[in-house]
Scaffold this motif. Structure first.
Motif, PDB file in Angstrom:
ATOM      1  N   VAL A 121       0.875  -1.176   0.000  1.00 34.40           N
ATOM      2  CA  VAL A 121       0.000   0.000   0.000  1.00 34.40           C
ATOM      3  C   VAL A 121       0.912   1.226   0.000  1.00 34.40           C
ATOM      4  N   LEU A 122       0.892   1.971  -1.088  1.00 33.82           N
ATOM      5  CA  LEU A 122       1.818   3.087  -1.283  1.00 33.82           C
ATOM      6  C   LEU A 122       1.097   4.418  -1.093  1.00 33.82           C
ATOM      7  N   LEU A 123       1.672   5.287  -0.256  1.00 32.95           N
ATOM      8  CA  LEU A 123       1.130   6.621  -0.026  1.00 32.95           C
ATOM      9  C   LEU A 123       1.999   7.654  -0.720  1.00 32.95           C
ATOM     10  N   GLY A 124       1.365   8.625  -1.335  1.00 35.93           N
ATOM     11  CA  GLY A 124       2.127   9.663  -2.026  1.00 35.93           C
ATOM     12  C   GLY A 124       1.564  11.040  -1.767  1.00 35.93           C
ATOM     13  N   GLY A 125       2.298  11.969  -2.292  1.00 40.03           N
ATOM     14  CA  GLY A 125       3.244  11.903  -3.384  1.00 40.03           C
ATOM     15  C   GLY A 125       2.466  12.062  -4.682  1.00 40.03           C
ATOM     16  N   ASP A 126       3.172  12.531  -5.736  1.00 42.03           N
ATOM     17  CA  ASP A 126       2.487  12.773  -7.008  1.00 42.03           C
ATOM     18  C   ASP A 126       2.179  11.471  -7.748  1.00 42.03           C
TER      19      ASP A 126
END
Length: 315
Positions: A121-126
């Motif tokens: 699960v990746l949180l961003g950021g553009d």
């Protein structure tokens, strides 16, 4: 004076999402691994404008942190089922001036998570972050992409850059392990010039604009997902209506409600396996009193619960 954190019993590891325990991305005991990155391939004209997005979303979860056995009424039960472990691996050390390094780091981290059987699960950021995330599934395909976004991101290049946020789905379409692309939520005048839309249609991407969701758009999107498919959900915060999600660079009226977003993601979880999730394009400087951060945290908490229930059901 009693604060929200005292009222709701916040606790756990300081600074992590929901107070989840900290561990390395490849921790073998984890079922779900959260990690963040401020940028991947920023355009020179705007730079890493979503820097601090992952930290803001973690802060938005703080009041509810520390006990994943609490009832989440969006799920009808505890945040995470008993025996399912989610961890927060923190933020990757990215450099706006070194996009090749950033992409390699995000891809390698995702591969490390996938190698243990966990769900990244990746949180961003553009919105350039999903490109290396999706590339990491080369040995774990085929995958279906469900993009929930105000824009379709099929530009071949912008400012001479082919790996930026307006080219995410174009680059994904070139990955041999990507079997299908379903795109929900496009509206207004966004990133799609006619040649980009024509490229998406020629490849076979399914584009369901936001204004069709009130008719049958959600059902049509779900019907396009084969049962038991591996689905990576790429969720751009600007997919949500700006009345509830102000923390974006290009607020556009007519976006998804929270209920529509959950109905769509919940539908995916009933039909297929959520093999990955990213929540990107959160711009802290455009948030209002942390409203967007709290909403993002609430959405992500429910997504973790849906993934956790799939993990528990699979044994």
């Amino acid at each position: 004076m009693v604060g929200l954190k005292d009222m709701f019993g916040g606790g756990g590891a300081p600074g992590s999402f929901l107070g989840l325990s900290r561990a390395e991305p490849g921790a073998p005991e984890a079922d779900i691994v959260i990690f963040g990155a401020d940028c991947a391939t920023p355009y020179k004209s705007v730079g890493p404008y979503c820097a601090g997005g992952p930290a803001a979303m973690r802060a938005g979860s703080a009041a509810y942190a520390g006990d994943t056995a609490k009832v989440n009424f969006d799920l009808g039960g505890p945040v995470l089922p008993a025996g399912v472990r989610a961890i927060d691996a923190g933020d990757l050390s990215v450099e706006p001036s070194d996009p090749a390094h950033n992409r390699a780091l995000i891809e390698a981290t995702t591969r490390a998570v996938l190698s243990t059987g966990a769900v990244p699960v990746l949180l961003g950021g553009d919105d350039s972050l999903p490109i290396p995330l999706l590339a990491a599934y080369a040995d774990h395909g085929p995958i279906t992409i469900l993009q929930i976004d105000a824009h379709i991101d099929w530009r071949d290049e912008v400012e001479g850059e082919r790996w930026g946020l307006s080219s995410t789905m174009r680059r994904a379409s070139e990955m041999t392990h990507v079997e299908r692309i379903i795109q929900v939520g496009a509206r207004g005048v966004g990133s799609a010039r006619m040649d980009a839309l024509e490229a998406a249609q020629a490849w076979g991407a399914h584009v369901i604009p936001a204004h069709e969701l009130e008719i049958d758009g959600i059902e049509r999107a779900l019907a396009l997902i084969p049962e038991d498919a591996q689905v990576v959900i790429c969720f751009d915060c600007d997919a949500l209506d700006p009345s509830i999600m102000p923390a974006v660079i290009a607020p556009t009226a007519g976006g998804l409600t929270y209920a529509q977003a959950l109905r769509l993601i919940r539908g995916v979880s009933k039909r297929a396996r959520i093999a990955g999730f990213d929540l990107v394009e959160f711009m802290p400087s455009n948030d209002r009193d942390g409203v967007g951060a709290v909403l993002a945290a609430q959405l992500l908490t429910t997504v973790l619960g849906l993934i956790g229930r799939q993990v528990a059901a699979s044994g």
